[in-house]
Design a protein around this motif. Structure first.
Motif, mmCIF file in Angstrom:
data_model
loop_
_atom_site.group_PDB
_atom_site.id
_atom_site.type_symbol
_atom_site.label_atom_id
_atom_site.label_comp_id
_atom_site.label_asym_id
_atom_site.label_seq_id
_atom_site.Cartn_x
_atom_site.Cartn_y
_atom_site.Cartn_z
ATOM 1 N N GLN A 138 0.842 -0.926 0.031
ATOM 2 C CA GLN A 138 0.094 -0.032 0.026
ATOM 3 C C GLN A 138 0.818 1.193 -0.119
ATOM 4 O O GLN A 138 0.649 2.266 -0.792
ATOM 5 C CB GLN A 138 -0.995 0.008 1.144
ATOM 6 N N THR A 139 1.873 1.104 0.675
ATOM 7 C CA THR A 139 2.906 2.588 0.982
ATOM 8 C C THR A 139 3.389 2.571 -0.416
ATOM 9 O O THR A 139 3.397 3.718 -1.151
ATOM 10 C CB THR A 139 3.768 2.178 1.721
ATOM 11 N N GLN A 140 3.915 1.675 -1.139
ATOM 12 C CA GLN A 140 4.498 1.754 -2.606
ATOM 13 C C GLN A 140 3.610 2.309 -3.561
ATOM 14 O O GLN A 140 3.707 3.046 -4.384
ATOM 15 C CB GLN A 140 5.029 0.639 -2.869
ATOM 16 N N LEU A 216 -9.384 3.075 2.109
ATOM 17 C CA LEU A 216 -10.025 4.046 1.674
ATOM 18 C C LEU A 216 -9.502 5.297 2.422
ATOM 19 O O LEU A 216 -9.339 6.565 1.743
ATOM 20 C CB LEU A 216 -11.457 3.917 1.598
ATOM 21 N N ASP A 217 -9.705 5.221 3.772
ATOM 22 C CA ASP A 217 -9.502 6.436 4.446
ATOM 23 C C ASP A 217 -7.881 7.002 4.459
ATOM 24 O O ASP A 217 -7.507 8.047 4.255
ATOM 25 C CB ASP A 217 -9.372 6.198 6.071
ATOM 26 N N ALA A 218 -6.873 5.989 4.237
ATOM 27 C CA ALA A 218 -5.605 6.400 4.199
ATOM 28 C C ALA A 218 -5.566 6.765 2.467
ATOM 29 O O ALA A 218 -4.417 8.028 2.247
ATOM 30 C CB ALA A 218 -4.651 5.035 3.892
ATOM 31 N N PHE A 219 -6.255 6.605 1.474
ATOM 32 C CA PHE A 219 -6.389 7.059 0.225
ATOM 33 C C PHE A 219 -6.567 8.567 0.296
ATOM 34 O O PHE A 219 -6.096 9.359 -0.457
ATOM 35 C CB PHE A 219 -6.960 6.163 -0.584
ATOM 36 N N ASN A 220 -7.881 8.852 1.175
ATOM 37 C CA ASN A 220 -8.209 10.176 1.205
ATOM 38 C C ASN A 220 -7.566 11.055 1.944
ATOM 39 O O ASN A 220 -7.116 12.155 1.331
ATOM 40 C CB ASN A 220 -9.571 10.043 1.804
ATOM 41 N N ASN A 221 -6.703 10.536 2.900
ATOM 42 C CA ASN A 221 -5.619 11.254 3.657
ATOM 43 C C ASN A 221 -4.552 11.675 2.520
ATOM 44 O O ASN A 221 -3.899 12.694 2.552
ATOM 45 C CB ASN A 221 -5.141 10.399 4.738
ATOM 46 N N LEU A 222 -4.202 10.869 1.690
ATOM 47 C CA LEU A 222 -3.180 11.130 0.753
ATOM 48 C C LEU A 222 -3.374 12.141 -0.020
ATOM 49 O O LEU A 222 -2.643 12.959 -0.690
ATOM 50 C CB LEU A 222 -2.792 9.945 -0.051
ATOM 51 N N LEU A 223 -4.909 12.081 -0.653
ATOM 52 C CA LEU A 223 -5.203 13.221 -1.427
ATOM 53 C C LEU A 223 -5.151 14.763 -0.642
ATOM 54 O O LEU A 223 -4.805 15.877 -1.154
ATOM 55 C CB LEU A 223 -6.707 13.106 -1.750
#
Length: 283
Positions: A138-140, A216-223
């Protein structure tokens, strides 16, 4: 998603063959598909808003299986898009194919905004890679998504200014709402994001809903993080529109990761209200 796309596309082509064999009819259909899915159009089609998206904007080449965000915004909020939307599209494909340049070419000098619906397929692809290595994979993938988004914005804005002048474009991206991994797939084998696929490939997670909602929360935080580095990048949070964490309500879902018509109505309404101050379209 690719299996759905190709299955329905084949069905559409067979239907068209039996209905009308005129070459100009096929030319029109083919030209429309190229224009809406890859922004390869016959000449400029000026518009103030562009769109580049995955199946949350167009599940099946414009086929009305469900009214996703693009047709909702066009039909209910009077958006006139130029764009490249296609179920299964990844951010990696967009950057590799230079679709941002094609959308800018089609939109012309008056285009001010490009709406993005991308990243989900980059996360969902090759789920077997996650087995025993969820955090590192996921990190990559998130790092690659960030690099690709920043590259697309930087090159897109440079191209727009070089060709048409004026200010940089604004790039609006939405985060997805929570999946429902316990939903059955619409078509057998098209179960990206479903617990059934996790089980089948051996991706063992203690709780599928917790796994998908945390991702999904991690993806939103990335944005959100990218907005701090890119002043022309605008993030819209669509979480909790379809029921809330850990998974969206089944009655608002088509399958594990896509809303149904009613669900997309709620998503489009929220999205349209939040982007109105930027686009001045729809209300």
């Amino acid at each position: 998603m690719k299996k759905i796309k190709y299955t329905v596309l084949l069905g559409m082509l067979i239907f068209l063959i039996h209905c009308d064999t005129k070459k100009d009819y096929f030319d029109d259909i083919g030209a429309n598909l190229l224009c809406t899915t890859y922004a390869i159009c016959n000449g400029e089609t000026p518009a103030k808003t562009g769109i580049i998206g995955d199946s949350w904007t167009d599940i099946l080449l414009g086929f009305p299986l469900v009214e996703t965000l693009r047709p909702q915004l066009e039909n209910r909020y009077h958006y006139q898009f130029v764009g490249a939307t296609l179920g299964g599209k990844t951010l990696q494909q967009v950057v590799s194919q230079g679709l941002q340049f094609q959308v800018i070419d089609q939109g012309g000098a008056d285009m001010k905004v490009i709406i993005l619906s991308l990243g989900g397929n980059d996360i969902q692809a090759n789920l077997t890679e996650y087995i025993g290595n969820v955090s590192a994979v996921q990190t990559q993938r998130f790092a690659t998504i960030k690099t690709n988004l920043k590259h697309m914005i930087a090159t897109g804005n440079a191209y727009k200014i070089a060709r048409f002048g004026g200010a940089p474009l604004k790039w609006i991206i939405h985060g997805y709402d929570y999946p429902n991994p316990y939903m059955p797939p619409v078509i057998a084998g098209s179960d990206e994001g479903c617990k059934s696929k996790f089980d089948r490939i051996g991706l063992i997670v203690p709780d599928a809903a917790v796994f998908t909602s945390t991702q999904l929360d991690a993806f939103n935080n990335l944005l959100v993080d990218i907005t701090r580095e890119e002043p022309s990048f605008i993030y819209i949070d669509l979480r909790n529109t379809l029921g809330g964490k850990p998974n969206s309500r089944a009655e608002l879902m088509l399958d594990c990761i896509h809303a149904n018509n009613l669900g997309y109505t709620f998503l489009a309404d929220k999205f349209a209200r939040l982007i109105y101050p930027i686009t001045n379209v729809g209300f």
